[in-house]
Design an enzyme around this catalytic site. Structure first.
Site, PDB file in Angstrom:
ATOM      1  N   ASP A 225       0.822  -1.208   0.000  1.00 13.63           N
ATOM      2  CA  ASP A 225       0.000   0.000   0.000  1.00 13.63           C
ATOM      3  C   ASP A 225       0.853   1.254   0.000  1.00 13.63           C
ATOM      4  OD1 ASP A 225       0.900  -0.681   2.540  1.00 13.63           O
ATOM      5  OD2 ASP A 225      -0.898   0.028   3.571  1.00 13.63           O
ATOM      6  N   ARG A 226       1.951   1.250   0.744  1.00 16.63           N
ATOM      7  CA  ARG A 226       2.824   2.428   0.800  1.00 16.63           C
ATOM      8  C   ARG A 226       3.608   2.586  -0.514  1.00 16.63           C
ATOM      9  NH1 ARG A 226       5.297   2.764   6.830  1.00 16.63           N
ATOM     10  NH2 ARG A 226       4.762   4.963   6.605  1.00 16.63           N
TER      11      ARG A 226
END
Length: 267
Positions: free
Chosen positions: A120-121
């Site tokens: 996600d990052r």
């Protein structure tokens, strides 16, 4: 709105978080999100169950699953990743890509342990680079609240992981048996006049002030006072209007990052 394969190419984007899994259906040309769904990650599902569930969600929204020509999967839950990938490969006519730390994307992870950075990052970094092109603090308001520091060139230099906005409510419910269960919502006033409104105010505004406080500290330490602050995640629309530091809300930042990642991995 039923679509045939000849009408449009669509990409299925899947963001597996610790508590929720978000699915997005994106236009294969523009990347715009046409539909999205939130599922519980905690339920154990087989590939066949995932296949049936996703198929049903698409049909109920009026989409023919035959329009799916690509899948892009980002996951921070390894136990779910392979089962979901198997389901996507059986459902989608084209390739299914998995985003992970070693993926060949135009971003750089300038941290001590780049292999531990969550998908996600990574895709938030890619989305910020493409959509904003400036130094950015991406505040992702989900199970955890993450603050990603991303340079204009698409370099992830680190950030902060804090307890999510629901933690306060859950803690009060467990530790104080006589306190009622309340919703996470903006209270009518800071000073509550009933137990419920006192709790709502405390949890809500402690979340707001925590976001503003951490962003202030990040900007001061990073020496980037003009960095763009973008909120995303399930609670972004609820909290961002009350945050002094948040300048923009992009509810689908992670899904858009998955779409961009699919474009690069396909090449």
């Amino acid at each position: 709105m039923s679509l045939s394969l000849g009408d449009r190419r669509m990409h299925l984007l899947v963001d597996v978080g610790n508590t929720e899994t978000v699915l997005g259906l994106a236009d294969g040309e523009s990347g715009e999100i046409s539909a999205h769904w939130r599922l519980s990650t905690g339920l154990s599902r087989t590939p066949d169950e995932f296949d049936h569930l996703i198929h049903s969600l698409l049909v109920r929204k009026g989409f023919d699953p035959a329009v799916l020509t690509r899948g892009v999967l980002g996951s921070v839950v390894p136990s779910v990743t392979e089962r979901l990938r198997t389901a996507l490969e059986g459902l989608i006519s084209g390739p299914v890509f998995t985003v992970e730390a070693g993926a060949e994307l135009p971003v750089r992870l300038d941290v001590d342990e780049p292999k531990t950075v969550g998908a996600d990052r990574i895709v938030n970094t890619l989305a910020a680079r493409i959509l904003f092109g400036r130094d950015t603090v991406a505040v992702d308001l989900g199970t955890a609240t993450t603050f990603d520091c991303i340079t204009a060139e698409g370099v992830f230099i680190g950030g902060v992981i804090a307890p999510g906005v629901q933690v306060g409510l859950e803690w009060l419910g467990r530790r104080a048996a006589k306190l009622p269960r309340v919703e996470f919502r903006p209270p009518p006033a800071v000073i509550g006049r009933r137990t419920e409104t006192c709790m709502e105010s405390g949890v809500f505004f402690s979340s707001v002030d925590a976001i503003d406080g951490i962003v202030d500290r990040i900007k001061a330490e990073w020496e980037k006072p003009e960095a763009l602050v973008v909120a995303t995640g399930g609670y972004a629309g609820l909290l961002a209007p009350h945050c002094r530091t948040v300048e923009r809300v992009e509810p689908f930042l992670t899904l858009r990052g998955l779409f961009f990642a699919g474009e690069y991995l396909a090449k």
